[in-house]
Write a protein that holds these residues in place. Structure first.
Motif, PDB file in Angstrom:
ATOM      1  N   TRP A  89       0.792  -1.228   0.000  1.00  0.00           N
ATOM      2  CA  TRP A  89       0.000   0.000   0.000  1.00  0.00           C
ATOM      3  C   TRP A  89       0.826   1.281   0.000  1.00  0.00           C
ATOM      4  O   TRP A  89       0.349   2.331  -0.387  1.00  0.00           O
ATOM      5  N   GLN A  90       2.102   1.258   0.461  1.00  0.00           N
ATOM      6  CA  GLN A  90       2.835   2.500   0.646  1.00  0.00           C
ATOM      7  C   GLN A  90       3.936   2.711  -0.394  1.00  0.00           C
ATOM      8  O   GLN A  90       4.824   3.511  -0.201  1.00  0.00           O
ATOM      9  N   ARG A  91       3.929   1.992  -1.502  1.00  0.00           N
ATOM     10  CA  ARG A  91       4.935   2.206  -2.531  1.00  0.00           C
ATOM     11  C   ARG A  91       4.290   2.951  -3.701  1.00  0.00           C
ATOM     12  O   ARG A  91       3.220   2.561  -4.164  1.00  0.00           O
ATOM     13  N   PRO A  92       4.940   3.974  -4.248  1.00  0.00           N
ATOM     14  CA  PRO A  92       6.115   4.651  -3.739  1.00  0.00           C
ATOM     15  C   PRO A  92       5.734   5.663  -2.672  1.00  0.00           C
ATOM     16  O   PRO A  92       4.570   5.967  -2.526  1.00  0.00           O
ATOM     17  N   ALA A  93       6.725   6.201  -1.954  1.00  0.00           N
ATOM     18  CA  ALA A  93       6.428   7.142  -0.878  1.00  0.00           C
ATOM     19  C   ALA A  93       6.658   8.590  -1.291  1.00  0.00           C
ATOM     20  O   ALA A  93       6.458   9.481  -0.506  1.00  0.00           O
ATOM     21  N   GLY A  94       7.107   8.828  -2.505  1.00  0.00           N
ATOM     22  CA  GLY A  94       7.395  10.183  -2.947  1.00  0.00           C
ATOM     23  C   GLY A  94       6.152  11.041  -3.017  1.00  0.00           C
ATOM     24  O   GLY A  94       5.037  10.549  -2.915  1.00  0.00           O
ATOM     25  N   PRO A  95       6.326  12.346  -3.218  1.00  0.00           N
ATOM     26  CA  PRO A  95       5.215  13.268  -3.158  1.00  0.00           C
ATOM     27  C   PRO A  95       4.087  12.987  -4.133  1.00  0.00           C
ATOM     28  O   PRO A  95       2.937  12.989  -3.760  1.00  0.00           O
ATOM     29  N   ILE A 120       1.309   8.026   2.857  1.00  0.00           N
ATOM     30  CA  ILE A 120       2.200   8.828   3.689  1.00  0.00           C
ATOM     31  C   ILE A 120       2.500  10.167   3.011  1.00  0.00           C
ATOM     32  O   ILE A 120       2.432  11.225   3.636  1.00  0.00           O
ATOM     33  N   ALA A 121       2.807  10.136   1.729  1.00  0.00           N
ATOM     34  CA  ALA A 121       3.069  11.375   1.001  1.00  0.00           C
ATOM     35  C   ALA A 121       1.831  12.257   0.973  1.00  0.00           C
ATOM     36  O   ALA A 121       1.921  13.488   1.083  1.00  0.00           O
ATOM     37  N   ASN A 122       0.658  11.650   0.836  1.00  0.00           N
ATOM     38  CA  ASN A 122      -0.600  12.398   0.829  1.00  0.00           C
ATOM     39  C   ASN A 122      -0.808  13.095   2.163  1.00  0.00           C
ATOM     40  O   ASN A 122      -1.145  14.285   2.223  1.00  0.00           O
ATOM     41  N   GLY A 123      -0.607  12.349   3.264  1.00  0.00           N
ATOM     42  CA  GLY A 123      -0.767  12.940   4.587  1.00  0.00           C
ATOM     43  C   GLY A 123       0.219  14.058   4.833  1.00  0.00           C
ATOM     44  O   GLY A 123      -0.130  15.117   5.369  1.00  0.00           O
ATOM     45  N   ASP A 167       1.614  15.950   2.611  1.00  0.00           N
ATOM     46  CA  ASP A 167       1.249  17.088   1.775  1.00  0.00           C
ATOM     47  C   ASP A 167       0.171  17.931   2.454  1.00  0.00           C
ATOM     48  O   ASP A 167       0.209  19.167   2.414  1.00  0.00           O
ATOM     49  N   TYR A 168      -0.798  17.266   3.089  1.00  0.00           N
ATOM     50  CA  TYR A 168      -1.824  17.994   3.835  1.00  0.00           C
ATOM     51  C   TYR A 168      -1.208  18.773   4.994  1.00  0.00           C
ATOM     52  O   TYR A 168      -1.552  19.932   5.248  1.00  0.00           O
ATOM     53  N   LEU A 169      -0.298  18.133   5.744  1.00  0.00           N
ATOM     54  CA  LEU A 169       0.330  18.813   6.877  1.00  0.00           C
ATOM     55  C   LEU A 169       1.150  20.004   6.396  1.00  0.00           C
ATOM     56  O   LEU A 169       1.154  21.069   7.023  1.00  0.00           O
ATOM     57  N   LEU A 170       1.855  19.814   5.298  1.00  0.00           N
ATOM     58  CA  LEU A 170       2.658  20.904   4.735  1.00  0.00           C
ATOM     59  C   LEU A 170       1.766  22.074   4.340  1.00  0.00           C
ATOM     60  O   LEU A 170       2.076  23.241   4.607  1.00  0.00           O
ATOM     61  N   SER A 171       0.626  21.771   3.722  1.00  0.00           N
ATOM     62  CA  SER A 171      -0.309  22.826   3.332  1.00  0.00           C
ATOM     63  C   SER A 171      -0.835  23.567   4.558  1.00  0.00           C
ATOM     64  O   SER A 171      -0.959  24.796   4.547  1.00  0.00           O
ATOM     65  N   ALA A 172      -1.133  22.822   5.634  1.00  0.00           N
ATOM     66  CA  ALA A 172      -1.627  23.460   6.866  1.00  0.00           C
ATOM     67  C   ALA A 172      -0.601  24.439   7.415  1.00  0.00           C
ATOM     68  O   ALA A 172      -0.939  25.557   7.817  1.00  0.00           O
ATOM     69  N   THR A 173       0.674  24.029   7.435  1.00  0.00           N
ATOM     70  CA  THR A 173       1.708  24.922   7.965  1.00  0.00           C
ATOM     71  C   THR A 173       1.911  26.140   7.066  1.00  0.00           C
ATOM     72  O   THR A 173       2.166  27.240   7.551  1.00  0.00           O
ATOM     73  N   GLU A 174       1.767  25.965   5.768  1.00  0.00           N
ATOM     74  CA  GLU A 174       1.918  27.090   4.839  1.00  0.00           C
ATOM     75  C   GLU A 174       0.799  28.107   5.024  1.00  0.00           C
ATOM     76  O   GLU A 174       1.021  29.315   4.894  1.00  0.00           O
ATOM     77  N   HIS A 175      -0.412  27.626   5.335  1.00  0.00           N
ATOM     78  CA  HIS A 175      -1.522  28.547   5.557  1.00  0.00           C
ATOM     79  C   HIS A 175      -1.372  29.316   6.866  1.00  0.00           C
ATOM     80  O   HIS A 175      -1.956  30.388   7.027  1.00  0.00           O
ATOM     81  N   GLU A 194      15.396   4.858   0.360  1.00  0.00           N
ATOM     82  CA  GLU A 194      15.046   5.698  -0.791  1.00  0.00           C
ATOM     83  C   GLU A 194      13.750   6.455  -0.541  1.00  0.00           C
ATOM     84  O   GLU A 194      13.628   7.639  -0.878  1.00  0.00           O
ATOM     85  N   GLU A 195      12.787   5.786   0.063  1.00  0.00           N
ATOM     86  CA  GLU A 195      11.502   6.424   0.341  1.00  0.00           C
ATOM     87  C   GLU A 195      11.632   7.493   1.420  1.00  0.00           C
ATOM     88  O   GLU A 195      10.958   8.520   1.371  1.00  0.00           O
ATOM     89  N   LEU A 196      12.497   7.257   2.390  1.00  0.00           N
ATOM     90  CA  LEU A 196      12.729   8.259   3.432  1.00  0.00           C
ATOM     91  C   LEU A 196      13.310   9.540   2.834  1.00  0.00           C
ATOM     92  O   LEU A 196      12.929  10.649   3.226  1.00  0.00           O
ATOM     93  N   VAL A 197      14.228   9.386   1.893  1.00  0.00           N
ATOM     94  CA  VAL A 197      14.809  10.549   1.233  1.00  0.00           C
ATOM     95  C   VAL A 197      13.725  11.343   0.507  1.00  0.00           C
ATOM     96  O   VAL A 197      13.718  12.584   0.516  1.00  0.00           O
ATOM     97  N   ALA A 198      12.745  10.627  -0.082  1.00  0.00           N
ATOM     98  CA  ALA A 198      11.689  11.272  -0.863  1.00  0.00           C
ATOM     99  C   ALA A 198      10.787  12.159  -0.006  1.00  0.00           C
ATOM    100  O   ALA A 198      10.228  13.135  -0.512  1.00  0.00           O
TER     101      ALA A 198
END
Length: 361
Positions: A22-28, A42-45, A47-55, A189-193
Protein backbone atom coordinates in the motif's frame (compact mmCIF):
# COMPACT_ATOMS: atom_id res chain seq x y z
CA UNK A 1 -20.55 12.08 3.47
CA UNK A 2 -22.92 11.07 6.27
CA UNK A 3 -20.70 8.36 7.69
CA UNK A 4 -18.41 11.10 8.97
CA UNK A 5 -20.99 13.43 10.43
CA UNK A 6 -18.91 13.92 13.57
CA UNK A 7 -15.37 14.09 12.26
CA UNK A 8 -12.97 13.68 9.37
CA UNK A 9 -14.34 13.13 5.88
CA UNK A 10 -13.05 11.54 2.74
CA UNK A 11 -12.17 8.05 1.61
CA UNK A 12 -8.86 6.38 2.27
CA UNK A 13 -6.53 6.87 -0.72
CA UNK A 14 -6.72 3.85 -3.04
CA UNK A 15 -3.98 1.24 -3.13
CA UNK A 16 -1.64 1.95 -6.08
CA UNK A 17 -2.45 -0.29 -9.01
CA UNK A 18 -0.22 -3.22 -9.78
CA UNK A 19 1.16 -3.64 -6.26
CA UNK A 20 0.00 -5.21 -3.03
CA UNK A 21 2.22 -2.90 -0.98
CA UNK A 22 0.00 0.00 0.00
CA UNK A 23 2.83 2.50 0.65
CA UNK A 24 4.94 2.21 -2.53
CA UNK A 25 6.12 4.65 -3.74
CA UNK A 26 6.43 7.14 -0.88
CA UNK A 27 7.40 10.18 -2.95
CA UNK A 28 5.21 13.27 -3.16
CA UNK A 29 3.30 12.49 -6.37
CA UNK A 30 3.56 10.15 -9.32
CA UNK A 31 1.69 9.17 -12.47
CA UNK A 32 1.25 5.64 -13.79
CA UNK A 33 1.47 4.61 -17.44
CA UNK A 34 -2.18 5.51 -18.01
CA UNK A 35 -1.63 9.07 -16.88
CA UNK A 36 -3.49 8.68 -13.57
CA UNK A 37 -2.01 10.77 -10.77
CA UNK A 38 -2.08 9.52 -7.18
CA UNK A 39 -0.59 10.32 -3.78
CA UNK A 40 0.48 7.29 -1.73
CA UNK A 41 -0.90 7.56 1.85
CA UNK A 42 2.20 8.83 3.69
CA UNK A 43 3.07 11.37 1.00
CA UNK A 44 -0.60 12.40 0.83
CA UNK A 45 -0.77 12.94 4.59
CA UNK A 46 2.49 14.90 4.61
CA UNK A 47 1.25 17.09 1.78
CA UNK A 48 -1.82 17.99 3.84
CA UNK A 49 0.33 18.81 6.88
CA UNK A 50 2.66 20.90 4.74
CA UNK A 51 -0.31 22.83 3.33
CA UNK A 52 -1.63 23.46 6.87
CA UNK A 53 1.71 24.92 7.96
CA UNK A 54 1.92 27.09 4.84
CA UNK A 55 -1.52 28.55 5.56
CA UNK A 56 -0.38 29.46 9.08
CA UNK A 57 2.85 31.09 7.85
CA UNK A 58 1.66 34.59 6.76
CA UNK A 59 1.52 37.40 9.32
CA UNK A 60 -1.26 38.28 9.82
CA UNK A 61 -3.14 35.09 8.99
CA UNK A 62 -6.38 35.63 7.09
CA UNK A 63 -9.67 33.91 7.99
CA UNK A 64 -9.47 31.96 4.74
CA UNK A 65 -5.97 30.75 5.62
CA UNK A 66 -7.11 29.71 9.09
CA UNK A 67 -9.97 27.74 7.57
CA UNK A 68 -7.76 25.77 5.23
CA UNK A 69 -5.12 25.24 7.90
CA UNK A 70 -7.70 23.43 10.06
CA UNK A 71 -9.25 21.50 7.16
CA UNK A 72 -5.89 20.32 5.82
CA UNK A 73 -4.45 19.48 9.23
CA UNK A 74 -7.52 17.34 9.96
CA UNK A 75 -7.30 15.68 6.56
CA UNK A 76 -3.61 14.92 7.09
CA UNK A 77 -4.33 13.38 10.48
CA UNK A 78 -7.05 11.19 8.99
CA UNK A 79 -4.86 9.92 6.17
CA UNK A 80 -1.85 9.17 8.39
CA UNK A 81 -3.84 7.45 11.14
CA UNK A 82 -5.64 5.25 8.64
CA UNK A 83 -2.37 4.53 6.85
CA UNK A 84 -1.17 2.95 10.10
CA UNK A 85 -4.38 0.91 10.29
CA UNK A 86 -3.66 -0.35 6.77
CA UNK A 87 -0.22 -1.44 7.93
CA UNK A 88 -1.99 -3.72 10.41
CA UNK A 89 -4.53 -4.90 7.79
CA UNK A 90 -6.24 -3.07 4.96
CA UNK A 91 -9.73 -4.16 6.06
CA UNK A 92 -9.46 -2.18 9.31
CA UNK A 93 -10.15 1.14 7.57
CA UNK A 94 -13.66 -0.04 6.67
CA UNK A 95 -16.49 0.89 9.00
CA UNK A 96 -17.41 -2.81 9.01
CA UNK A 97 -14.22 -4.82 8.40
CA UNK A 98 -16.34 -7.95 7.91
CA UNK A 99 -17.74 -6.41 4.72
CA UNK A 100 -14.39 -5.18 3.38
CA UNK A 101 -13.44 -5.84 -0.26
CA UNK A 102 -10.31 -4.97 -2.19
CA UNK A 103 -12.49 -3.60 -4.98
CA UNK A 104 -14.08 -1.01 -2.66
CA UNK A 105 -10.69 -0.04 -1.23
CA UNK A 106 -8.96 0.37 -4.59
CA UNK A 107 -11.96 2.15 -6.10
CA UNK A 108 -12.28 4.55 -3.16
CA UNK A 109 -15.96 3.64 -2.69
CA UNK A 110 -15.66 2.29 0.84
CA UNK A 111 -17.49 3.62 3.87
CA UNK A 112 -14.57 4.18 6.23
CA UNK A 113 -14.40 4.13 10.01
CA UNK A 114 -14.98 7.31 12.01
CA UNK A 115 -12.16 9.21 13.75
CA UNK A 116 -13.15 7.71 17.10
CA UNK A 117 -13.20 4.19 15.63
CA UNK A 118 -9.83 4.78 13.97
CA UNK A 119 -8.21 5.83 17.24
CA UNK A 120 -9.81 2.98 19.16
CA UNK A 121 -8.66 0.38 16.61
CA UNK A 122 -5.14 1.78 16.63
CA UNK A 123 -5.01 1.36 20.40
CA UNK A 124 -6.92 -1.91 20.78
CA UNK A 125 -5.90 -3.83 17.64
CA UNK A 126 -2.65 -2.32 16.36
CA UNK A 127 -1.28 -1.74 19.87
CA UNK A 128 -0.34 1.88 19.14
CA UNK A 129 0.19 3.91 22.31
CA UNK A 130 -2.07 6.99 22.20
CA UNK A 131 -2.63 8.53 25.62
CA UNK A 132 -5.81 10.31 26.69
CA UNK A 133 -4.37 13.78 26.05
CA UNK A 134 -3.46 12.91 22.47
CA UNK A 135 -6.87 11.27 22.00
CA UNK A 136 -8.49 14.53 23.05
CA UNK A 137 -6.23 16.59 20.77
CA UNK A 138 -7.20 14.49 17.74
CA UNK A 139 -10.88 14.25 18.66
CA UNK A 140 -11.01 18.01 19.20
CA UNK A 141 -9.35 18.57 15.82
CA UNK A 142 -11.99 16.39 14.15
CA UNK A 143 -14.82 18.22 15.90
CA UNK A 144 -13.35 21.62 15.05
CA UNK A 145 -12.97 20.58 11.43
CA UNK A 146 -16.55 19.31 11.29
CA UNK A 147 -17.96 22.50 12.82
CA UNK A 148 -15.92 24.60 10.41
CA UNK A 149 -17.09 22.57 7.40
CA UNK A 150 -20.76 22.99 8.30
CA UNK A 151 -21.01 26.25 10.23
CA UNK A 152 -17.95 28.29 9.32
CA UNK A 153 -15.12 29.78 11.36
CA UNK A 154 -16.88 31.33 14.37
CA UNK A 155 -16.50 31.76 18.11
CA UNK A 156 -13.95 33.38 20.44
CA UNK A 157 -11.24 30.80 19.68
CA UNK A 158 -11.47 31.18 15.89
CA UNK A 159 -8.40 33.39 15.79
CA UNK A 160 -4.75 32.75 15.03
CA UNK A 161 -3.60 32.23 18.66
CA UNK A 162 -5.90 29.33 19.57
CA UNK A 163 -5.65 27.78 16.10
CA UNK A 164 -1.85 27.87 16.21
CA UNK A 165 -1.84 26.41 19.72
CA UNK A 166 -4.11 23.53 18.70
CA UNK A 167 -2.20 23.05 15.47
CA UNK A 168 1.06 22.79 17.42
CA UNK A 169 -0.39 20.11 19.70
CA UNK A 170 -1.75 18.11 16.76
CA UNK A 171 1.45 18.52 14.70
CA UNK A 172 3.58 17.48 17.66
CA UNK A 173 1.62 14.23 17.99
CA UNK A 174 1.58 13.55 14.24
CA UNK A 175 5.35 14.04 13.90
CA UNK A 176 5.92 11.60 16.76
CA UNK A 177 3.40 9.24 15.16
CA UNK A 178 5.23 9.43 11.83
CA UNK A 179 8.63 8.87 13.46
CA UNK A 180 7.47 5.91 15.54
CA UNK A 181 4.76 4.20 13.49
CA UNK A 182 5.10 5.02 9.78
CA UNK A 183 8.58 6.16 8.71
CA UNK A 184 10.33 3.00 10.04
CA UNK A 185 8.36 0.99 7.46
CA UNK A 186 9.88 2.95 4.55
CA UNK A 187 13.03 2.10 2.64
CA UNK A 188 16.05 4.43 2.67
CA UNK A 189 15.05 5.70 -0.79
CA UNK A 190 11.50 6.42 0.34
CA UNK A 191 12.73 8.26 3.43
CA UNK A 192 14.81 10.55 1.23
CA UNK A 193 11.69 11.27 -0.86
CA UNK A 194 9.76 12.64 2.15
CA UNK A 195 12.67 14.29 3.96
CA UNK A 196 12.08 17.82 2.61
CA UNK A 197 8.44 17.81 3.72
CA UNK A 198 9.35 16.49 7.17
CA UNK A 199 12.05 19.16 7.61
CA UNK A 200 9.64 21.95 6.64
CA UNK A 201 6.90 20.65 8.95
CA UNK A 202 9.29 20.30 11.91
CA UNK A 203 10.50 23.86 11.31
CA UNK A 204 6.96 25.21 11.33
CA UNK A 205 6.17 23.34 14.54
CA UNK A 206 9.14 25.08 16.19
CA UNK A 207 7.84 28.42 14.88
CA UNK A 208 4.37 27.77 16.32
CA UNK A 209 5.81 26.69 19.66
CA UNK A 210 7.97 29.83 19.63
CA UNK A 211 4.78 31.87 19.16
CA UNK A 212 3.28 30.16 22.22
CA UNK A 213 6.37 30.89 24.33
CA UNK A 214 6.37 34.56 23.32
CA UNK A 215 2.67 34.95 24.06
CA UNK A 216 3.02 33.30 27.47
CA UNK A 217 5.93 35.63 28.20
CA UNK A 218 3.71 38.61 27.40
CA UNK A 219 1.03 37.18 29.71
CA UNK A 220 3.47 36.68 32.58
CA UNK A 221 2.45 39.90 34.35
CA UNK A 222 -1.18 38.77 34.32
CA UNK A 223 -0.58 35.13 35.27
CA UNK A 224 2.26 35.55 37.78
CA UNK A 225 0.03 36.58 40.73
CA UNK A 226 -2.38 33.66 40.16
CA UNK A 227 0.02 30.79 39.42
CA UNK A 228 -1.28 28.84 42.43
CA UNK A 229 -4.77 28.60 40.89
CA UNK A 230 -3.83 28.45 37.20
CA UNK A 231 -4.12 25.06 35.46
CA UNK A 232 -3.70 23.67 31.97
CA UNK A 233 -6.48 24.70 29.56
CA UNK A 234 -8.37 21.83 27.95
CA UNK A 235 -8.73 23.80 24.71
CA UNK A 236 -5.24 25.14 23.93
CA UNK A 237 -3.28 22.96 26.45
CA UNK A 238 -1.39 25.94 27.92
CA UNK A 239 -1.01 26.72 31.64
CA UNK A 240 -3.24 29.78 31.33
CA UNK A 241 -6.68 28.72 32.64
CA UNK A 242 -7.31 30.76 35.79
CA UNK A 243 -9.63 28.98 38.21
CA UNK A 244 -12.29 30.81 40.23
CA UNK A 245 -15.99 31.46 39.77
CA UNK A 246 -18.59 29.69 37.62
CA UNK A 247 -16.66 30.14 34.34
CA UNK A 248 -12.85 29.84 34.44
CA UNK A 249 -11.02 31.89 31.82
CA UNK A 250 -8.01 31.01 29.69
CA UNK A 251 -5.83 34.03 29.04
CA UNK A 252 -4.04 32.31 26.15
CA UNK A 253 -6.94 31.26 23.91
CA UNK A 254 -9.73 33.27 25.57
CA UNK A 255 -11.94 30.22 26.10
CA UNK A 256 -14.44 30.65 28.94
CA UNK A 257 -15.82 27.14 29.62
CA UNK A 258 -18.51 26.31 32.18
CA UNK A 259 -17.08 25.12 35.49
CA UNK A 260 -18.63 21.64 35.19
CA UNK A 261 -16.98 21.14 31.81
CA UNK A 262 -13.62 22.25 33.21
CA UNK A 263 -13.92 19.79 36.09
CA UNK A 264 -14.79 16.87 33.83
CA UNK A 265 -12.02 17.60 31.32
CA UNK A 266 -9.47 18.10 34.09
CA UNK A 267 -10.43 14.81 35.75
CA UNK A 268 -10.14 13.00 32.45
CA UNK A 269 -6.94 14.53 31.09
CA UNK A 270 -4.83 15.79 33.95
CA UNK A 271 -5.75 13.36 36.71
CA UNK A 272 -6.19 10.31 34.49
CA UNK A 273 -9.51 9.37 36.04
CA UNK A 274 -11.94 7.28 34.08
CA UNK A 275 -15.01 9.40 33.38
CA UNK A 276 -17.79 7.32 31.76
CA UNK A 277 -19.89 9.14 29.17
CA UNK A 278 -22.98 8.93 31.39
CA UNK A 279 -21.11 10.43 34.35
CA UNK A 280 -19.70 13.16 32.11
CA UNK A 281 -23.22 14.11 31.00
CA UNK A 282 -24.49 14.16 34.60
CA UNK A 283 -21.72 16.55 35.58
CA UNK A 284 -22.41 18.87 32.67
CA UNK A 285 -26.13 19.02 33.49
CA UNK A 286 -25.45 19.64 37.17
CA UNK A 287 -26.96 16.35 38.35
CA UNK A 288 -23.63 14.71 39.17
CA UNK A 289 -20.31 15.53 40.79
CA UNK A 290 -16.66 14.78 40.26
CA UNK A 291 -15.09 16.82 43.05
CA UNK A 292 -15.28 16.74 46.83
CA UNK A 293 -17.07 19.30 49.00
CA UNK A 294 -15.07 22.47 49.72
CA UNK A 295 -14.93 23.51 53.39
CA UNK A 296 -14.73 27.14 52.35
CA UNK A 297 -17.49 27.59 49.76
CA UNK A 298 -19.49 24.37 50.16
CA UNK A 299 -19.34 23.44 46.46
CA UNK A 300 -18.50 19.92 45.25
CA UNK A 301 -15.59 21.25 43.23
CA UNK A 302 -12.40 20.21 45.07
CA UNK A 303 -9.92 18.17 43.04
CA UNK A 304 -6.90 16.44 44.58
CA UNK A 305 -3.49 15.98 42.95
CA UNK A 306 -3.89 19.05 40.74
CA UNK A 307 -0.87 20.38 38.85
CA UNK A 308 -0.95 24.17 38.80
CA UNK A 309 1.31 26.65 37.03
CA UNK A 310 3.28 26.95 40.26
CA UNK A 311 4.07 23.23 40.10
CA UNK A 312 4.91 23.45 36.40
CA UNK A 313 7.40 26.21 37.23
CA UNK A 314 9.14 23.74 39.57
CA UNK A 315 8.59 25.67 42.76
CA UNK A 316 5.34 24.15 43.94
CA UNK A 317 3.72 20.79 44.54
CA UNK A 318 0.54 18.98 43.60
CA UNK A 319 -2.35 20.49 45.53
CA UNK A 320 -6.01 20.17 46.34
CA UNK A 321 -7.77 22.96 44.47
CA UNK A 322 -11.35 24.15 44.66
CA UNK A 323 -12.29 25.00 41.10
CA UNK A 324 -14.99 27.43 42.28
CA UNK A 325 -13.42 29.55 45.02
CA UNK A 326 -9.75 28.80 44.11
CA UNK A 327 -8.90 27.67 47.66
CA UNK A 328 -5.60 25.78 47.64
CA UNK A 329 -4.71 23.22 50.31
CA UNK A 330 -2.47 20.15 50.72
CA UNK A 331 -3.66 17.22 48.68
CA UNK A 332 -4.59 13.76 49.88
CA UNK A 333 -2.60 10.78 48.60
CA UNK A 334 -3.98 9.17 45.46
CA UNK A 335 -4.80 5.45 45.29
CA UNK A 336 -2.38 3.64 42.99
CA UNK A 337 -5.18 1.27 41.91
CA UNK A 338 -8.29 3.37 41.25
CA UNK A 339 -6.77 6.86 41.24
CA UNK A 340 -9.14 8.26 43.89
CA UNK A 341 -7.86 10.41 46.80
CA UNK A 342 -8.06 8.88 50.29
CA UNK A 343 -7.29 9.65 53.91
CA UNK A 344 -3.95 8.09 54.97
CA UNK A 345 -4.46 5.08 57.21
CA UNK A 346 -2.84 1.72 57.64
CA UNK A 347 -1.78 1.74 54.01
CA UNK A 348 -0.08 4.50 52.08
CA UNK A 349 -0.51 2.73 48.73
CA UNK A 350 -4.25 2.67 48.17
CA UNK A 351 -7.72 3.55 49.38
CA UNK A 352 -9.35 1.19 51.94
CA UNK A 353 -11.67 -0.49 49.41
CA UNK A 354 -8.83 -1.32 47.00
CA UNK A 355 -6.62 -2.53 49.83
CA UNK A 356 -9.40 -4.84 51.10
CA UNK A 357 -10.01 -6.19 47.61
CA UNK A 358 -6.30 -6.86 47.21
CA UNK A 359 -6.13 -8.72 50.54
CA UNK A 360 -9.11 -10.92 49.62
CA UNK A 361 -7.52 -12.10 46.38
Amino acid sequence: MPEHSTGFTGAVPPTPRGTENWQRPAGPVSADAGGQVHFPPIANGLDYLLSATEHLAPDPVSERALKYAILHLAAGAEVLLKARLQLEHWSLVFKDPGQATRKALEGGTLTSCTPQETLQRLRDIAGVVIDDKDMRILTQLAQHRNALQHYGLTGPTATVGPVEARSAAALDFLIRFLDEELLPALTAEELVAVQDEMTTIRGKLESIESFARKRLKRLRAVLEPVRANTVRCGECFQFALVIGGPRPRCHFCWSNPPLAYTLAVHALLELGRRVPDAAFEHVLTGSGRLGECCDRCGCDTVMHGVMTAAYADADGGLVALCFFCAEVSPTKPTCLVCGAPFEPGRSELGCPSCVRESEQQ
